[in-house]
Design an enzyme around this catalytic site. Sequence first.
Site, PDB file in Angstrom:
ATOM      1  CG  ASP A 178      -2.009   0.887   1.057  1.00 23.74           C
ATOM      2  OD1 ASP A 178      -1.959   1.971   0.942  1.00 23.74           O
ATOM      3  OD2 ASP A 178      -3.056   0.455   1.403  1.00 23.74           O
ATOM      4  CE1 TYR A 188     -13.831   3.272  -7.841  1.00 23.37           C
ATOM      5  CE2 TYR A 188     -16.034   3.273  -7.792  1.00 23.37           C
ATOM      6  CZ  TYR A 188     -14.996   2.725  -7.519  1.00 23.37           C
ATOM      7  OH  TYR A 188     -14.988   1.770  -6.610  1.00 23.37           O
TER       8      TYR A 188
END
Length: 329
Positions: A32, A141
């Site tokens: 991450d 998106y």
Amino acid sequence: MKPVLVTGGAGYIGSHTVQELIKDGALVVVLDNLSTGHLDAVHARHFYEGDIADTALVEHIIKEHGIKSVIHFAAKSLVGESLAKPELYFYENTVKSFMFFEAAVKAGVKHIVFSSTAAVYGIPPDIPIREETMLAPINPYGDSKRMIEKYLEWMGKVHSINWVALRYFNAAGASLDGSLGEDHRPETHLIPLVLQTALGLREKLAVFGTDYKTADGTCIRDYVHVIDLANAHILALHALEHGLQSGIFNVGTGKGYSVREIIAKSQALTGYKIAVEYGERRAGDPPVLAADSAAIKGILGWEPGYSDLETILSSAWHWHSTHPKGYRL
């Protein structure tokens, strides 16, 4: 279970999935970049701070830990931001995912579970929504996720990998022990906004549209508890490792709750009055979204165990009331 790489494992759904994977006995490795995730949400033994587009890092992680299975969450996920910055979403979500998958497959990954979204459907003509419903995303998106699904479809035909894309509806709730919860900046999801208003962290809650063709005039959404979502990813991964053919599954309850229902039940749960400001509809908001999840129930044996509204709200309230500033305690 064999080692699993989870990208975006410091995010909301990713961190809960990591927690459930660990309970399931998996060796979890998290990647991450912490652009939106939180280091305090990472409970895995192995954590790498870095970008999914860093090919050398991705190949190193996979080879170092002997990883054959990946759950891919890492993405930008704000619809409004995607409309303002479409180039950002197609790069961060689509292009970087292409780069990540190429590196992962080259390094030996065989099984991929991809975090997709119901936003790929846009405004569907029929409810509940089935996987065969025509895809017509109405924002970058949703379109960025649709393109990744198509990419995986072609990758699966060319390379010896199998994959599952999970199109889930409204993630909600928090871990039952209160250790993990929802902490977005900015926050755009209804339930956290409602509970933050109850806590006095927001002056009032904005509600967009009261004239929809629903029982009380407000939008209805299918809320699925984040633990149930996590378990859907784990079931998909187990199935892929045991020979499941590639495919796409909706994840939802099939039952929706309106904005006004969420507000009323939150007031009853918390004991606090929630100030509301009603406004005009937002462009592109469908009146009702609810999933047909027959496929994932029939093929993977998934059943929502925590997605009743009482559990969703009580677990979310536990988190927000004990973490009013999120992970910034």
